[in-house]
Scaffold this active site. Structure first.
Site, PDB file in Angstrom:
ATOM      1  N   HIS A   1       0.880  -1.177   0.000  1.00 52.39           N
ATOM      2  CA  HIS A   1       0.000   0.000   0.000  1.00 52.39           C
ATOM      3  C   HIS A   1       0.919   1.229   0.000  1.00 52.39           C
ATOM      4  O   HIS A   1       2.025   1.174   0.537  1.00 52.39           O
ATOM      5  CB  HIS A   1      -0.821  -0.060   1.293  1.00 52.39           C
ATOM      6  CG  HIS A   1      -1.908   0.944   1.418  1.00 52.39           C
ATOM      7  ND1 HIS A   1      -1.685   2.245   1.795  1.00 52.39           N
ATOM      8  CD2 HIS A   1      -3.247   0.832   1.247  1.00 52.39           C
ATOM      9  CE1 HIS A   1      -2.841   2.888   1.861  1.00 52.39           C
ATOM     10  NE2 HIS A   1      -3.810   2.051   1.531  1.00 52.39           N
TER      11      HIS A   1
ATOM     12  N   ASP B   1       3.339  -4.251   8.140  1.00 47.13           N
ATOM     13  CA  ASP B   1       2.086  -3.519   8.029  1.00 47.13           C
ATOM     14  C   ASP B   1       0.959  -4.537   8.175  1.00 47.13           C
ATOM     15  O   ASP B   1       0.686  -5.318   7.264  1.00 47.13           O
ATOM     16  CB  ASP B   1       2.053  -2.820   6.665  1.00 47.13           C
ATOM     17  CG  ASP B   1       0.667  -2.303   6.291  1.00 47.13           C
ATOM     18  OD1 ASP B   1      -0.292  -2.544   7.046  1.00 47.13           O
ATOM     19  OD2 ASP B   1       0.561  -1.660   5.236  1.00 47.13           O
TER      20      ASP B   1
ATOM     21  N   GLN C   1      -4.287  -5.238   7.112  1.00 47.40           N
ATOM     22  CA  GLN C   1      -5.287  -6.166   6.577  1.00 47.40           C
ATOM     23  C   GLN C   1      -5.273  -7.526   7.275  1.00 47.40           C
ATOM     24  O   GLN C   1      -6.066  -8.393   6.935  1.00 47.40           O
ATOM     25  CB  GLN C   1      -5.048  -6.387   5.075  1.00 47.40           C
ATOM     26  CG  GLN C   1      -5.273  -5.162   4.233  1.00 47.40           C
ATOM     27  CD  GLN C   1      -6.717  -4.671   4.249  1.00 47.40           C
ATOM     28  OE1 GLN C   1      -7.648  -5.425   4.533  1.00 47.40           O
ATOM     29  NE2 GLN C   1      -6.910  -3.397   3.970  1.00 47.40           N
TER      30      GLN C   1
ATOM     31  N   LYS D   1      -9.921  -1.042  10.695  1.00 51.15           N
ATOM     32  CA  LYS D   1      -9.920  -2.231   9.822  1.00 51.15           C
ATOM     33  C   LYS D   1     -10.280  -3.486  10.630  1.00 51.15           C
ATOM     34  O   LYS D   1     -10.331  -4.574  10.095  1.00 51.15           O
ATOM     35  CB  LYS D   1      -8.536  -2.445   9.206  1.00 51.15           C
ATOM     36  CG  LYS D   1      -7.977  -1.227   8.496  1.00 51.15           C
ATOM     37  CD  LYS D   1      -8.127  -1.315   7.023  1.00 51.15           C
ATOM     38  CE  LYS D   1      -7.309  -0.222   6.347  1.00 51.15           C
ATOM     39  NZ  LYS D   1      -7.868   0.160   5.062  1.00 51.15           N
TER      40      LYS D   1
ATOM     41  N   CYS E   1      -4.677   2.089  -3.711  1.00 49.48           N
ATOM     42  CA  CYS E   1      -3.462   2.683  -3.112  1.00 49.48           C
ATOM     43  C   CYS E   1      -2.265   1.765  -3.289  1.00 49.48           C
ATOM     44  O   CYS E   1      -1.420   1.658  -2.375  1.00 49.48           O
ATOM     45  CB  CYS E   1      -3.658   3.019  -1.640  1.00 49.48           C
ATOM     46  SG  CYS E   1      -4.838   4.326  -1.379  1.00 49.48           S
TER      47      CYS E   1
HETATM   48  N1  PLP Z   1      -1.692  -0.787   4.685  1.00 48.43           N
HETATM   49  C1  PLP Z   1      -2.616  -1.540   4.096  1.00 48.43           C
HETATM   50  C2  PLP Z   1      -2.252  -2.905   3.611  1.00 48.43           C
HETATM   51  C3  PLP Z   1      -3.908  -1.043   3.933  1.00 48.43           C
HETATM   52  O1  PLP Z   1      -4.844  -1.802   3.353  1.00 48.43           O
HETATM   53  C4  PLP Z   1      -4.213   0.251   4.403  1.00 48.43           C
HETATM   54  C5  PLP Z   1      -5.545   0.840   4.181  1.00 48.43           C
HETATM   55  O2  PLP Z   1      -6.259   0.441   3.301  1.00 48.43           O
HETATM   56  C6  PLP Z   1      -3.213   0.979   5.033  1.00 48.43           C
HETATM   57  C7  PLP Z   1      -1.967   0.435   5.147  1.00 48.43           C
HETATM   58  C8  PLP Z   1      -3.469   2.348   5.575  1.00 48.43           C
HETATM   59  O3  PLP Z   1      -4.314   2.257   6.668  1.00 48.43           O
HETATM   60  P1  PLP Z   1      -4.899   3.571   7.355  1.00 48.43           P
HETATM   61  O4  PLP Z   1      -5.523   4.376   6.239  1.00 48.43           O
HETATM   62  O5  PLP Z   1      -5.888   3.062   8.328  1.00 48.43           O
HETATM   63  O6  PLP Z   1      -3.758   4.292   7.973  1.00 48.43           O
END
Ligand code: PLP
Length: 407
Positions: A124, A201, A204, A227, A364
């Protein structure tokens, strides 16, 4: 622990019981954000109705109650991810801020000119851009770990990339675009043998399976409340204590200090050193309620339910002539597809008109889309409250979209 009953779970989520465009809502966008069970809504509501106050330095009953609930929430998170200490749980606004914190504070002490940060092709933007920013500041380089045609990380290539200049590896536990589950435990072992640290990260992953930071052996783990059935605006950075201790503060302000004078400032201890300003107290309380909710469900049964839904979506997709985007060996929660001859955005709009909420576009993950040579996908993402009915509604709607767009 209560027995896993998908229909009971659906009843816990008030938002699901509404009509959209005059059709019962089918919510298949949980990878973007999950819906909230009544228990979380009640916890936030109760806090604002009864306990709202600023935390710490409590001089009155409300402040004391708010502080107790806020710090209880931190301990709740610590237990949920098996952190050795609750001080290793830092509240942030979400995964994005957690990764920015590590990139900024750890990157600043760990990176020298010519060093490398390995970032997977599946990431992402929030696990790419913060690394590019600190790399530019430190004269370091961001290098992509390639994927194979199935959408799995190429572990041989990863090992080959791990030379002595690599100081940080940043990888998602689960890809939001493809659902790939990455072997982060193994990747952590490889990273450590090469002298690098690994940042995971977990945005998900956290809602789909149990996460044990000690078992994974990672150095940092980031995730967002929203999430995993909690509120937006709250998230967590977990880190190894020794690394967090070494890192300079991320932001300056109230709460993160021990003493301040014009001659200089001394900083607070963990976790407060990284928590400048008034935190999202209601968010933390809501997130703890969400973790309570999750932990009260038989997670093995839940995982089996979600896997079954994903397998069914894949099969129905084949029957309907959809092209699944990649087929990772292990995937959770995400069915990403293309309808040959139709633009993903048109498919998404026509599904919405039938009450089916999916997400379309690059998710993203533009470098991944560029690698795959596609502008984006249609992503149906699955969660604990989805059922076979949702999938039948999705594919009935897809059949209509096909008739409309392709004939
Ligand atoms: N990393 C992953 C794999 C994501 O799917 C997302 C959001 O869709 C993020 C990071 C960013 O999360 P947040 O917008 O809650 O900071």
């Amino acid at each position: 622990m209560t027995q896993f009953d998908p229909e009971k779970i659906r009843r816990d989520f008030p938002i699901l019981h509404q009509r959209v465009h005059d059709q019962p809502l089918v919510y298949l966008d949980s990878a973007a954000t999950t819906q909230k069970p009544q228990m979380v809504i009640d916890a936030v509501d109760r806090y604002y109705c009864l306990d709202n106050s600023n935390v710490h330095r409590a001089a009155h009953a409300l402040a004391d109650r708010a502080t107790t609930a806020f710090e209880h929430a931190r301990r709740r998170v610590a237990t949920f991810i098996n952190s050795p200490k609750s001080e290793q749980v830092i509240w942030t606004r979400g995964t994005t801020e957690s990764i920015n914190l590590v990139a900024s504070a750890y990157g600043r002490i760990a990176l020298q000119a010519g060093d490398k940060i390995l970032v997977s092709t599946l990431e992402h933007h929030s696990n790419i851009v913060p690394w590019q920013m600190i790399a530019a500041e430190r004269g370091a380089h961001v290098v992509a770990i390639p994927i194979d045609t199935r959408g799995d990380l190429d572990l041989d290539a990863y090992q080959a990339l791990l030379d002595e200049r690599v100081k940080i590896v940043a990888v998602n536990h689960v890809s939001n675009a493809l659902g790939t589950v990455n072997p982060v435990k193994l990747m952590a072992q490889y990273a450590h043998s090469a002298g690098a640290k690994i940042v995971v990260d977990g945005a998900q992953a956290i809602a789909h399976f149990s996460v044990d930071v000690q078992d994974l052996g990672c150095d940092f783990y980031a995730f967002s409340g929203h999430k995993a059935f909690g509120p937006t605006g709250i998230g967590v950075l977990w880190g190894r204590e020794a690394l967090l201790e070494q890192m300079p503060p991320y932001q300056g302000g109230g709460e993160m200090i021990e003493t301040v004078s014009f001659a200089g400032t001394t900083f607070n201890h963990l976790p407060y050193k990284f928590e400048a300003g008034t935190p999202d107290i209601a968010g933390a309380i809501g997130m703890a309620a969400a973790l309570d909710y999750l932990e009260n469900i038989d997670r093995a049964a839940l995982q089996a339910h979600e896997n079954n839904l994903l397998k069914t979506a894949i099969l129905l997709g084949e029957e309907h002539g959809l092209q699944r985007v990649c087929a990772p060996q292990q995937a959770v929660g995400v069915y990403s597809f293309l309808m040959p001859g139709a633009h993903p955005a048109d498919v998404g709009t026509l599904l919405d008109q039938q009450g089916v909420a999916v997400r379309t576009g690059h998710h993203c993950a533009q470098p991944l889309m560029a690698h795959l040579g596609i502008p984006g996908t249609v992503r149906a993402s699955l969660s604990i409250y989805n059922n076979l009915d949702d999938l039948h509604r999705l594919f009935a709607a897809i059949a209509k979209v096909k008739t409309f767009l392709l004939q």
